[in-house]
Design a protein around this motif. Structure first.
Motif, PDB file in Angstrom:
ATOM      1  N   UNK A  93     -37.506 -68.251   0.509  1.00  0.00           N
ATOM      2  CA  UNK A  93     -38.742 -69.029   0.491  1.00  0.00           C
ATOM      3  C   UNK A  93     -39.022 -69.466   1.927  1.00  0.00           C
ATOM      4  N   UNK A  94     -40.170 -69.073   2.477  1.00  0.00           N
ATOM      5  CA  UNK A  94     -40.432 -69.409   3.884  1.00  0.00           C
ATOM      6  C   UNK A  94     -40.407 -70.908   4.162  1.00  0.00           C
ATOM      7  N   UNK A  95     -40.582 -71.710   3.108  1.00  0.00           N
ATOM      8  CA  UNK A  95     -40.567 -73.153   3.335  1.00  0.00           C
ATOM      9  C   UNK A  95     -39.172 -73.762   3.234  1.00  0.00           C
ATOM     10  N   UNK A  96     -38.209 -72.969   2.831  1.00  0.00           N
ATOM     11  CA  UNK A  96     -36.844 -73.488   2.695  1.00  0.00           C
ATOM     12  C   UNK A  96     -36.350 -73.930   4.069  1.00  0.00           C
ATOM     13  N   UNK A  97     -35.518 -74.943   4.094  1.00  0.00           N
ATOM     14  CA  UNK A  97     -35.037 -75.455   5.366  1.00  0.00           C
ATOM     15  C   UNK A  97     -34.056 -74.488   6.016  1.00  0.00           C
ATOM     16  N   UNK A  98     -33.045 -74.116   5.280  1.00  0.00           N
ATOM     17  CA  UNK A  98     -31.999 -73.258   5.824  1.00  0.00           C
ATOM     18  C   UNK A  98     -32.212 -71.821   5.378  1.00  0.00           C
ATOM     19  N   UNK A  99     -31.711 -70.900   6.186  1.00  0.00           N
ATOM     20  CA  UNK A  99     -31.714 -69.513   5.737  1.00  0.00           C
ATOM     21  C   UNK A  99     -30.690 -69.365   4.600  1.00  0.00           C
ATOM     22  N   UNK A 100     -30.806 -68.250   3.882  1.00  0.00           N
ATOM     23  CA  UNK A 100     -29.955 -68.020   2.713  1.00  0.00           C
ATOM     24  C   UNK A 100     -28.554 -67.551   3.123  1.00  0.00           C
ATOM     25  N   UNK A 101     -27.520 -68.079   2.444  1.00  0.00           N
ATOM     26  CA  UNK A 101     -26.156 -67.547   2.656  1.00  0.00           C
ATOM     27  C   UNK A 101     -26.161 -66.086   2.208  1.00  0.00           C
ATOM     28  N   UNK A 102     -25.623 -65.180   3.003  1.00  0.00           N
ATOM     29  CA  UNK A 102     -25.756 -63.771   2.604  1.00  0.00           C
ATOM     30  C   UNK A 102     -24.987 -63.464   1.326  1.00  0.00           C
ATOM     31  N   UNK A 103     -24.014 -64.296   1.010  1.00  0.00           N
ATOM     32  CA  UNK A 103     -23.279 -64.106  -0.244  1.00  0.00           C
ATOM     33  C   UNK A 103     -24.181 -64.334  -1.457  1.00  0.00           C
ATOM     34  N   UNK A 104     -25.319 -64.971  -1.260  1.00  0.00           N
ATOM     35  CA  UNK A 104     -26.232 -65.207  -2.373  1.00  0.00           C
ATOM     36  C   UNK A 104     -27.161 -64.030  -2.658  1.00  0.00           C
ATOM     37  N   UNK A 105     -27.174 -63.044  -1.782  1.00  0.00           N
ATOM     38  CA  UNK A 105     -28.004 -61.865  -2.061  1.00  0.00           C
ATOM     39  C   UNK A 105     -27.292 -60.964  -3.072  1.00  0.00           C
ATOM     40  N   UNK A 106     -27.991 -60.552  -4.127  1.00  0.00           N
ATOM     41  CA  UNK A 106     -27.346 -59.697  -5.125  1.00  0.00           C
ATOM     42  C   UNK A 106     -26.725 -58.437  -4.515  1.00  0.00           C
ATOM     43  N   UNK A 107     -27.374 -57.857  -3.497  1.00  0.00           N
ATOM     44  CA  UNK A 107     -26.822 -56.614  -2.943  1.00  0.00           C
ATOM     45  C   UNK A 107     -25.520 -56.902  -2.203  1.00  0.00           C
ATOM     46  N   UNK A 108     -25.430 -58.078  -1.588  1.00  0.00           N
ATOM     47  CA  UNK A 108     -24.195 -58.415  -0.882  1.00  0.00           C
ATOM     48  C   UNK A 108     -23.079 -58.681  -1.886  1.00  0.00           C
ATOM     49  N   UNK A 109     -23.421 -59.267  -3.005  1.00  0.00           N
ATOM     50  CA  UNK A 109     -22.426 -59.458  -4.081  1.00  0.00           C
ATOM     51  C   UNK A 109     -21.937 -58.101  -4.579  1.00  0.00           C
ATOM     52  N   UNK A 110     -22.871 -57.161  -4.713  1.00  0.00           N
ATOM     53  CA  UNK A 110     -22.504 -55.816  -5.144  1.00  0.00           C
ATOM     54  C   UNK A 110     -21.560 -55.144  -4.141  1.00  0.00           C
ATOM     55  N   UNK A 111     -21.710 -55.490  -2.875  1.00  0.00           N
ATOM     56  CA  UNK A 111     -20.876 -54.868  -1.847  1.00  0.00           C
ATOM     57  C   UNK A 111     -19.450 -55.397  -1.898  1.00  0.00           C
TER      58      UNK A 111
END
Lengths: 728, 728
Positions: free
Chosen positions: B328-346
């Motif tokens: 979300x462009x309005x979110x304060x912090x960038x997303x932890x990459x562990x929260x991306x489904x593709x990174x979880x798949x990796x």
């Protein structure tokens, strides 16, 4: 040493074995080589460059595997100087071809020069106004005269997300300057190739800030060092980031800017302009700037093809001369390992794949040239604008998928080739160790492979929607036209599996199913109320799969098209290439068999046919494997691997190389210091400290003393008690 | 530097992020750790060893990634001396556990010490008679006092095929000695660990020759160096084989023997004896000698589990603290990459796999101990002989498959972990580069993985025949009992896919199909008239597949059994382990989906369920990923990777480590020598040599001179002709 009578080993056996493999080749090797290189002229050019490199003492590589990082960096600098000679003396096209070869010969060198000529100069080309470009030309950017550039994009805490970079460039209206600044540790420019030792200037990606307002990431040329002394300029802090997995020849560094002032004109202003008053003018078409990414990807797909061919030249030649075990105990010689079906299974499919990648790289280069020309010809308000953007988009998505899957496959090819050479594959002198560690970074830079694959998948979803809406798709995704028919297709017969067209249809159907699955999942997430971005994230795995299946099919189609362009002229080239193309298509079918079964295109028993055919093609390819790797036309100097030598004299040359690089020392390097005291130390005898100190007797005495004292105390207490009783 | 107001980056953000991941863990971390280490005692032992190593200056590792090969070898020698202290002061079991840790901390050290204690001493243990063993004990073999052994098996032209080795050991009846000799270059002992710098003695594999007759490969102890001076003994030629892909701490060398004489008693004679008269006595039971191979494989499966856990501890912690892009462009912090489904798949499936490998390694160790005890208890003519040999055979085949597939999977895990860390994964300081290059050799030594997989496949074919003939099979292949029923089974419902038992049944059926396919193909080749050896070669690919599917199922069963041994005590351990076991079983099902569809156990739509479940388990595992890697109990000292730190303070520590190992130099290392002449050279101006020399005018003059001369000659000739005419 000569061979003794008790031995089956003879000094020339390996040479004779390889010579025999070249008798009666299944095709005209020269012709096969020309077809793979695109034209006779291009092959001759490569041969000319290889000859020049092999005779140039600066490109001597016999000692390369034992150099320290520091030595490699110096060696690389010498080579850069040599190559700079060619930049100014030959055509751009020739120099690009020369660099393609350099990438195979010395990947660190390719990177270090690429940082200046590809990235820095590329940033100027795509971002500078004509006047700005002239200015840097006059400064000497083309010949590295008085300047050498580097490319300051990534930061310690930020990689792929360019918009999220934190370095700032704040406009100072008073002085008409930008102030470039690193606000925190995480914003330190990191991984900057050429920064540690070489660069005088940097193309810095920074947040443009004017009157407290952020205007996004722009590019600024920032001088780093005085070119006369290489002393850092005020406000610049640069350090070496040191040891990496590979490519030690390139001096990656970190850069911190502390209130560094540059003239306003050092911001590249072709797209966005900042006026003297601090007014920001944004470009009308943001998309057109990303054409620059394509060049890197195109080069990397070519490098993937070339490097796979290099690795396989070594492993296939070694497999032909290496002998191990006898199938028949009475046989005179042991069996060539290339004759074992399992060894064929390990290498032959990769061989077909490397040829497929080679043709795909040629096609991508053609696409890139076409796209670049169209972009350059574009004028504002051009009627071709939409068509050109469509072309750019497709080339962009195609190149993203190809970069990802080709570099992954080549990294695997290197590792499998290494393993196929057994212990000798683990020796640095045979080349795989460096090849792997140098190549590995291709999976990460210029877009992480997973991210690129997902971009490709996202584009496929869009194309699928277009197809469903009846829009006619062009070449790359043309199989999605007539979508209902394609989805419903099944493999008509076993015979269809032995034709290029039959295999092609299979890939079309299965790729269409994979893309449909991704598009359907995406739509259902949207319907469930997720935003577009969320929906894309939710279905990232199916997007990934769609890109993977699509890309295999795409590569197969390039291979097929290349084969069909070759005339049938009785020299065997067309026939064996056709065999290799079918082999590649079927082997990939086997690798991704679940999708073929799932979509119903293959029945279970047809899958068995595919598997049997792959085994059959492994054996067929083995028959011409040596002529085929010869047709890759990679010189012994570029291979730099004794077990991969053209003449097969592998053991003597390997032994020589090991001895040359590890001369027997007169004295042991650390015998006196370390080994002697160790080996001559007394065997550990556990001294009985208890007895020596007499601790047990002592403890006994203490115990007795205590007991006596206690007894005394008790007696005393009892006496007192008795006394007290009397008193009461 | 402190964080500025324009930035979302803060120095402690990464620390806070990781701390948050540890709040309210889904299980008792200590308990989870104990279960994975086998017992609390074993976990405490490991912690004790880690503490000792981290405080011992000899085990300081902060500078290790920048050492040269020569420096690493010296460092390793110092560490060997330290470890020799423990050999003589602690129990064999404790020392083995210590070595298991050392393998994770310093693989080159493990190898160098292993060459003496594992291979050389192992050769004595399995090959020496009691008197011979006592002799070498007195020489100091246990404490490396006055001697250090190496293991001379492989030769330059011979690896796996021990029977084909060419070094000879010829009995000289006159002197009662053997003459050890290298007959040709290919027979040079090659890759011999410890030979280059360390060893005084070598256990040499050589062809026993008596009176001109060959008696096969036997083992001979050959002194190499004078332990007082480390000078080579007469007839011994040793050289360093130099740079390798990894494990630079071990000094591999080559050895050539030229008529080296050793006493007859230096041949190891527990199995085969040679009398004073040259009579050869062969042992009754050749099979029993290969029990020794098991120890290496058992250690390697444990190492595969530990190393995978090490790689994942780094990549998972990094994924938790690394932020990139915002959903979300309005979110304060960038997303932890562990929260991306593709990174979880990796990463998440690999996490489940590493836990599966850990339990499998514990079980293999148990099997190995059991087998060893049974072997030691065996007396000649023992009634348990057949049962013991059966047990040995099964353990042998099981361990072969496990060694192959676990080391492959871990090598892939390291590479995937590295890629998941983006650019920082490519920096040597984060550990993956060395981890990969050190680990890679596991796929080759102690039996090339392909060869071992085929051995496992061969054994499975034999077991299948037994099952068909109604013989009851034991644990490892028990699923082949009731073969008809097992082959016909189908997945009863989607719900079955969410139970350990349901998944187990799936693996049984699919492995049975794969084994049946291999056995059927083998039989049909025999019927087609091929010899047994030929038939096995012909069906090597299906044998390979059988071993692969069987091994995945085997590992799943070990995981299941381990889970079911854990009590349900409300601390979450049992529940989350069960989740991980199902996750592993289903993910492998997806990976090998074609076999599940081909056999009919899964329907196409059930495969979709499996895929959806895997994605779901990826997300579920992500929730406790940090506590899970914490439970692997690998200290920061052993990790030696700033981006994998326990406290999450990754960027500061990474920056510190890079700076410490690459101090900023006062002077540029090669500015004056290389860069200055390059950057200051004159821009290439092509001088017009043609004009300077005036070559064109000159050419014109020459042309005119020639034309004049020709005209003159012509005129002369014409005049002569005219004159001649007149004369006629």
């Amino acid at each position: 040493m000569s061979s003794s009578s008790t031995s089956s080993w003879s000094d020339d056996l390996t040479i004779k074995t390889l010579a025999k493999e070249r008798e009666n080749p299944a095709f005209d090797i020269r012709k096969m080589s020309i077809v793979q290189h695109g034209s006779e002229k291009d092959l001759e050019k490569k041969e000319k460059f290889m000859l020049e490199a092999s005779r140039d003492p600066i490109f001597y590589s016999g000692d390369i595997y034992d150099l320290t990082k520091e030595q490699i960096r110096e060696r690389t600098m010498q080579r850069i100087q040599r190559l700079a000679h060619y930049v100014t003396s030959e055509s751009v096209d020739d120099f690009q071809k020369r660099m393609e070869l350099m990438s195979l010969l010395d990947p660190g060198l390719w990177t270090r020069l690429g940082v200046h000529y590809g990235l820095f100069l590329g940033a100027l080309r795509s971002g500078a106004t004509p006047n700005q470009f002239s200015y840097w030309m006059e400064k000497g950017v083309i010949g590295c005269n008085g300047m050498f550039g580097c490319f300051g994009m990534t930061e310690l805490a930020h990689g792929s997300n360019v918009a999220g970079l934190e370095t700032t460039s704040t406009f100072d209206e008073q002085t008409d300057e930008f102030v470039v600044h690193t606000p925190n540790l995480g914003a330190t420019k990191w991984w900057i190739g050429g920064a540690a030792h070489t660069a005088t200037h940097c193309a810095v990606f920074a947040q443009l800030i004017i009157k407290g307002k952020k205007h996004g990431t722009k590019t600024f040329v920032v001088p780093l060092r005085d070119p006369k002394t290489y002393q850092l300029l005020p406000g610049i802090n640069i350090g070496d980031i040191g040891k990496k997995m590979g490519r030690d020849g390139i001096d990656n560094g970190y850069i911190q800017f502390t209130n560094v002032r540059i003239p306003r004109a050092y911001m590249l202003m072709k797209h966005t302009q900042v006026t003297r008053e601090g007014e920001v003018r944004e470009p009308p078409l943001q998309q057109l700037t990303y054409g620059a990414l394509l060049q890197g990807r195109t080069a990397m797909v070519a490098d993937a093809a070339n490097t796979a061919k290099k690795a396989l030249t070594i492993s296939v030649r070694y497999a032909a001369v290496r002998r191990q075990f006898k199938s028949d105990p009475k046989a005179g010689l042991e069996t060539q390992i290339l004759d074992y079906p399992i060894h064929q299974r390990r290498l032959m499919p990769l061989l077909a794949q490397s040829v497929a990648f080679g043709f795909t790289a040629l096609e991508l280069q053609r696409l890139f040239d076409e796209t670049s020309q169209a972009l350059e010809a574009l004028e504002p308000g051009d009627p071709n604008l939409e068509a050109t953007i469509e072309m750019l988009k497709e080339t962009h998505a195609t190149s993203a998928g190809l970069k990802a899957f080709c570099t992954w496959a080549t990294l695997e090819t290197i590792e499998k080739s290494r393993q196929a050479c057994g212990g000798h594959g683990y020796s640095s002198y045979n080349g795989f160790a460096n090849m792997y560690s140098d190549f590995a970074v291709h999976c990460t830079w210029e877009g992480d492979n997973h991210i690129l694959a997902l971009q490709s998948g996202r584009s496929l979803i869009a194309q699928y929607q277009d197809a469903v809406e009846g829009k006619k798709l062009s070449a790359g995704t043309g199989y999605l036209n007539n979508i209902e028919q394609v989805l419903a297709a099944k493999c008509p017969s076993d015979a269809a599996l032995d034709t290029l067209d039959g295999i092609d249809r299979g890939w079309a159907t299965v790729a269409a199913h994979a893309v449909k699955k991704a598009a359907d999942d995406y739509q259902s997430r949207l319907k469930a109320g997720r935003s577009r971005e969320q929906a894309f994230e939710d279905c990232s795995q199916v997007r990934f799969v769609a890109a993977s299946v699509h890309t295999s099919g795409y590569i197969f189609r390039q291979f097929r098209a290349a084969v069909e362009r070759v005339e049938k002229s009785g020299d065997g080239v067309r026939e064996q290439l056709e065999l290799l193309a079918k082999f590649y298509g079927l082997w990939q079918m086997e690798e991704k068999a679940a999708f073929f079964l799932r979509s119903g295109w293959l029945s279970p028993s047809q899958l068995d046919v595919v598997q049997a055919k792959v085994t059959e093609y492994c054996a067929a390819t083995r028959q011409f494997a040596i002529p085929l790797v010869d047709s890759f036309a990679i010189s012994d100097h570029v291979l730099n691997s004794p077990i991969g030598r053209y003449d097969g004299d592998i053991y003597r040359e390997y032994f020589r190389m090991v001895r040359r690089n590890n001369p027997q020392l007169k004295a042991h390097p650390y015998f006196d210091r370390l080994i002697k005291p160790f080996i001559e130390r007394q065997a550990a005898e556990v001294e009985d400290f208890d007895e020596a100190i007499g601790i047990d007797e002592e403890i006994e005495e203490i115990k007795q003393d205590r007991e006596e004292a206690e007894a005394e105390a008790k007696a005393e207490a009892a006496a007192k008690k008795e006394e007290a009783k009397k008193e009461v």
